[in-house]
Design a protein around this motif. Structure first.
Motif, PDB file in Angstrom:
ATOM      1  N   ARG A  66       0.831  -1.208   0.000  1.00 53.00           N
ATOM      2  CA  ARG A  66       0.000   0.000   0.000  1.00 53.00           C
ATOM      3  C   ARG A  66       0.867   1.259   0.000  1.00 53.00           C
ATOM      4  N   ILE A  67       1.946   1.237   0.781  1.00 55.82           N
ATOM      5  CA  ILE A  67       2.854   2.394   0.812  1.00 55.82           C
ATOM      6  C   ILE A  67       3.553   2.552  -0.528  1.00 55.82           C
ATOM      7  N   ARG A  68       3.978   1.438  -1.119  1.00 53.29           N
ATOM      8  CA  ARG A  68       4.668   1.506  -2.421  1.00 53.29           C
ATOM      9  C   ARG A  68       3.738   2.049  -3.503  1.00 53.29           C
ATOM     10  N   LEU A  69       2.498   1.566  -3.521  1.00 60.01           N
ATOM     11  CA  LEU A  69       1.538   1.982  -4.549  1.00 60.01           C
ATOM     12  C   LEU A  69       1.032   3.406  -4.339  1.00 60.01           C
ATOM     13  N   ALA A  70       1.189   3.936  -3.125  1.00 62.60           N
ATOM     14  CA  ALA A  70       0.745   5.308  -2.859  1.00 62.60           C
ATOM     15  C   ALA A  70       1.632   6.343  -3.547  1.00 62.60           C
ATOM     16  N   GLU A  71       2.857   5.956  -3.903  1.00 60.65           N
ATOM     17  CA  GLU A  71       3.778   6.816  -4.662  1.00 60.65           C
ATOM     18  C   GLU A  71       4.174   8.082  -3.895  1.00 60.65           C
ATOM     19  N   LEU A 128       0.641   7.988   5.249  1.00 60.43           N
ATOM     20  CA  LEU A 128       1.371   6.783   5.657  1.00 60.43           C
ATOM     21  C   LEU A 128       0.620   6.042   6.766  1.00 60.43           C
ATOM     22  N   LYS A 129       0.085   6.790   7.711  1.00 62.62           N
ATOM     23  CA  LYS A 129      -0.700   6.164   8.795  1.00 62.62           C
ATOM     24  C   LYS A 129      -1.921   5.462   8.209  1.00 62.62           C
ATOM     25  N   ALA A 130      -2.542   6.103   7.210  1.00 62.20           N
ATOM     26  CA  ALA A 130      -3.709   5.487   6.560  1.00 62.20           C
ATOM     27  C   ALA A 130      -3.326   4.184   5.863  1.00 62.20           C
ATOM     28  N   CYS A 131      -2.169   4.164   5.189  1.00 61.25           N
ATOM     29  CA  CYS A 131      -1.692   2.933   4.543  1.00 61.25           C
ATOM     30  C   CYS A 131      -1.492   1.828   5.573  1.00 61.25           C
ATOM     31  N   LEU A 132      -0.877   2.164   6.692  1.00 59.86           N
ATOM     32  CA  LEU A 132      -0.612   1.175   7.735  1.00 59.86           C
ATOM     33  C   LEU A 132      -1.897   0.634   8.340  1.00 59.86           C
ATOM     34  N   GLU A 133      -2.962   1.433   8.289  1.00 65.15           N
ATOM     35  CA  GLU A 133      -4.242   1.001   8.866  1.00 65.15           C
ATOM     36  C   GLU A 133      -5.184   0.390   7.833  1.00 65.15           C
ATOM     37  N   GLY A 134      -4.655   0.154   6.622  1.00 71.41           N
ATOM     38  CA  GLY A 134      -5.435  -0.617   5.655  1.00 71.41           C
ATOM     39  C   GLY A 134      -6.136   0.180   4.582  1.00 71.41           C
ATOM     40  N   TYR A 135      -5.959   1.496   4.557  1.00 71.05           N
ATOM     41  CA  TYR A 135      -6.615   2.321   3.544  1.00 71.05           C
ATOM     42  C   TYR A 135      -5.776   2.382   2.270  1.00 71.05           C
ATOM     43  N   LYS A 136      -6.459   2.546   1.153  1.00 69.35           N
ATOM     44  CA  LYS A 136      -5.806   2.663  -0.145  1.00 69.35           C
ATOM     45  C   LYS A 136      -5.577   4.148  -0.436  1.00 69.35           C
ATOM     46  N   VAL A 137      -4.319   4.530  -0.596  1.00 69.07           N
ATOM     47  CA  VAL A 137      -3.929   5.941  -0.666  1.00 69.07           C
ATOM     48  C   VAL A 137      -3.159   6.214  -1.948  1.00 69.07           C
ATOM     49  N   TRP A 138      -3.285   7.436  -2.459  1.00 68.65           N
ATOM     50  CA  TRP A 138      -2.450   7.873  -3.589  1.00 68.65           C
ATOM     51  C   TRP A 138      -1.998   9.304  -3.340  1.00 68.65           C
ATOM     52  N   PHE A 139      -0.700   9.540  -3.532  1.00 69.27           N
ATOM     53  CA  PHE A 139      -0.113  10.871  -3.374  1.00 69.27           C
ATOM     54  C   PHE A 139       0.285  11.422  -4.737  1.00 69.27           C
ATOM     55  N   THR A 140      -0.020  12.698  -4.963  1.00 64.02           N
ATOM     56  CA  THR A 140       0.407  13.375  -6.187  1.00 64.02           C
ATOM     57  C   THR A 140       0.506  14.866  -5.909  1.00 64.02           C
ATOM     58  N   THR A 141       1.229  15.576  -6.750  1.00 63.81           N
ATOM     59  CA  THR A 141       1.130  17.033  -6.690  1.00 63.81           C
ATOM     60  C   THR A 141       0.015  17.447  -7.638  1.00 63.81           C
ATOM     61  N   GLN A 162     -10.149   7.532 -14.170  1.00 66.00           N
ATOM     62  CA  GLN A 162     -11.225   8.063 -13.327  1.00 66.00           C
ATOM     63  C   GLN A 162     -11.757   7.006 -12.360  1.00 66.00           C
ATOM     64  N   ASN A 163     -11.948   5.804 -12.860  1.00 61.54           N
ATOM     65  CA  ASN A 163     -12.445   4.716 -12.007  1.00 61.54           C
ATOM     66  C   ASN A 163     -11.495   4.452 -10.838  1.00 61.54           C
ATOM     67  N   ARG A 164     -10.189   4.452 -11.145  1.00 57.21           N
ATOM     68  CA  ARG A 164      -9.193   4.214 -10.102  1.00 57.21           C
ATOM     69  C   ARG A 164      -9.143   5.396  -9.129  1.00 57.21           C
ATOM     70  N   PHE A 165      -9.185   6.603  -9.674  1.00 55.51           N
ATOM     71  CA  PHE A 165      -9.101   7.834  -8.876  1.00 55.51           C
ATOM     72  C   PHE A 165     -10.273   7.933  -7.893  1.00 55.51           C
ATOM     73  N   GLU A 166     -11.442   7.536  -8.333  1.00 53.69           N
ATOM     74  CA  GLU A 166     -12.638   7.588  -7.489  1.00 53.69           C
ATOM     75  C   GLU A 166     -12.571   6.613  -6.316  1.00 53.69           C
ATOM     76  N   LYS A 167     -11.847   5.508  -6.498  1.00 55.15           N
ATOM     77  CA  LYS A 167     -11.903   4.422  -5.517  1.00 55.15           C
ATOM     78  C   LYS A 167     -10.875   4.538  -4.394  1.00 55.15           C
ATOM     79  N   TYR A 168      -9.872   5.411  -4.555  1.00 53.22           N
ATOM     80  CA  TYR A 168      -8.910   5.568  -3.454  1.00 53.22           C
ATOM     81  C   TYR A 168      -9.647   6.038  -2.200  1.00 53.22           C
ATOM     82  N   ASP A 169      -9.280   5.457  -1.061  1.00 52.90           N
ATOM     83  CA  ASP A 169      -9.857   5.926   0.198  1.00 52.90           C
ATOM     84  C   ASP A 169      -9.378   7.341   0.504  1.00 52.90           C
ATOM     85  N   LEU A 170      -8.133   7.619   0.112  1.00 50.20           N
ATOM     86  CA  LEU A 170      -7.550   8.929   0.376  1.00 50.20           C
ATOM     87  C   LEU A 170      -6.636   9.324  -0.777  1.00 50.20           C
ATOM     88  N   VAL A 171      -6.864  10.508  -1.323  1.00 47.88           N
ATOM     89  CA  VAL A 171      -5.947  11.096  -2.309  1.00 47.88           C
ATOM     90  C   VAL A 171      -5.319  12.324  -1.663  1.00 47.88           C
TER      91      VAL A 171
END
Length: 259
Positions: A66-71, A128-141, A162-171
């Motif tokens: 989850r941390i790796r995929l959050a970028e 990062l805390k969200a990733c550790l607690e099981g949430y799907k996260v994505w970071f971007t500028t 769009q489908n992927r962007f909508e489904k992240y628990d946290l962006v």
């Protein structure tokens, strides 16, 4: 020469573990069997301990993925924050934000203030805390997000994105306000952030007050709509304060002079 029954059973366990994708059992079977023999545990306890170790390893692998995929561009943990040096409003609201209750509630968090006050550190730390607690996260500028959307539209993969962007628990959309956009970029950003509004959480960091967001979007109606949609039932954190990044630089320079 025939195998002993015990060796044959071990080989069977190895094969079953491989087929069921249980690498911890396969890797540490001898060690687990030896420990169980020394402690004279019952079959049920032995099996439960085997499965517990496998589950622990799987959870750890999931957290890592989850941390790796959050970028994330950096690993900035909340534990590394100098909380006393954060702006007053951030100090007050950090305890609440650290519970991550805003994520299941689908609320946004907007960290607004001058550069160097810890906006990105807080945002990434929460991510990062969200990733550790099981949430799907994505970071971007924000600038990279707009470019990504434009590229997907050109490559006709926008619907997939769009489908992927909508489904992240946290962006986490960092650096709103550092670059202004053309009309197309503004519209695309508004559309995509609107997809999540009221349902999924977005953390936005910005160096501009809302009164100055018109400088980014150059369209008063869209600017008003963007602010209204992003701030509705959101946590607004005033990050104006002294730059502790500047303070760290001064301390470093002083150490260099004394060296």
């Amino acid at each position: 020469m025939s195998h002993s029954p015990r060796k044959a059973w071990k080989e069977a366990i190895m094969e079953y573990s491989k087929e069921l994708r249980l690498p911890m059992i396969r890797k540490h079977l001898e060690e687990y069997v030896r420990e169980a023999s020394q402690r004279d545990v019952c079959y049920e306890e032995f099996l439960a301990q085997l499965l517990e170790k496998e589950c622990d390893a799987r959870r750890e692998a999931s957290r890592y993925n989850r941390i790796r995929l959050a970028e994330f561009t950096h690993k900035k943990y909340l534990e590394d924050l100098s909380v006393d040096e954060l702006p007053q409003d951030a100090q007050k609201k950090l305890k609440l934000l650290k519970t991550l209750g805003f994520i299941p509630e689908g609320r946004n968090v907007i960290l607004a203030g001058n550069p160097g006050t810890g906006k990105t550190h807080v945002a990434i730390g929460l991510g990062l805390k969200a990733c550790l607690e099981g949430y799907k996260v994505w970071f971007t500028t924000v600038p990279l997000l707009v470019n990504r959307i434009k590229e997907c539209r050109a490559e006709q993969t926008l619907r997939v994105f769009q489908n992927r962007f909508e489904k992240y628990d946290l962006v986490i959309a960092d650096e709103m306000g550092y670059i202004s956009f053309d009309k197309e970029g503004s519209e695309l950003l508004f559309t995509h952030l609107s997809l999540r509004a009221g349902r999924k959480s977005t953390i936005i960091t910005t160096n501009l007050s809302f009164e100055r967001w018109g400088e980014i979007f150059q369209d008063p109606i869209m600017t008003a709509a963007m602010i209204d949609r992003l701030t509705h039932q959101s946590y607004l954190v005033n990050m104006n304060g002294n730059s502790y990044r500047m303070k760290e630089t001064k301390e470093w320079l002083q150490k260099q002079q004394l060296a």
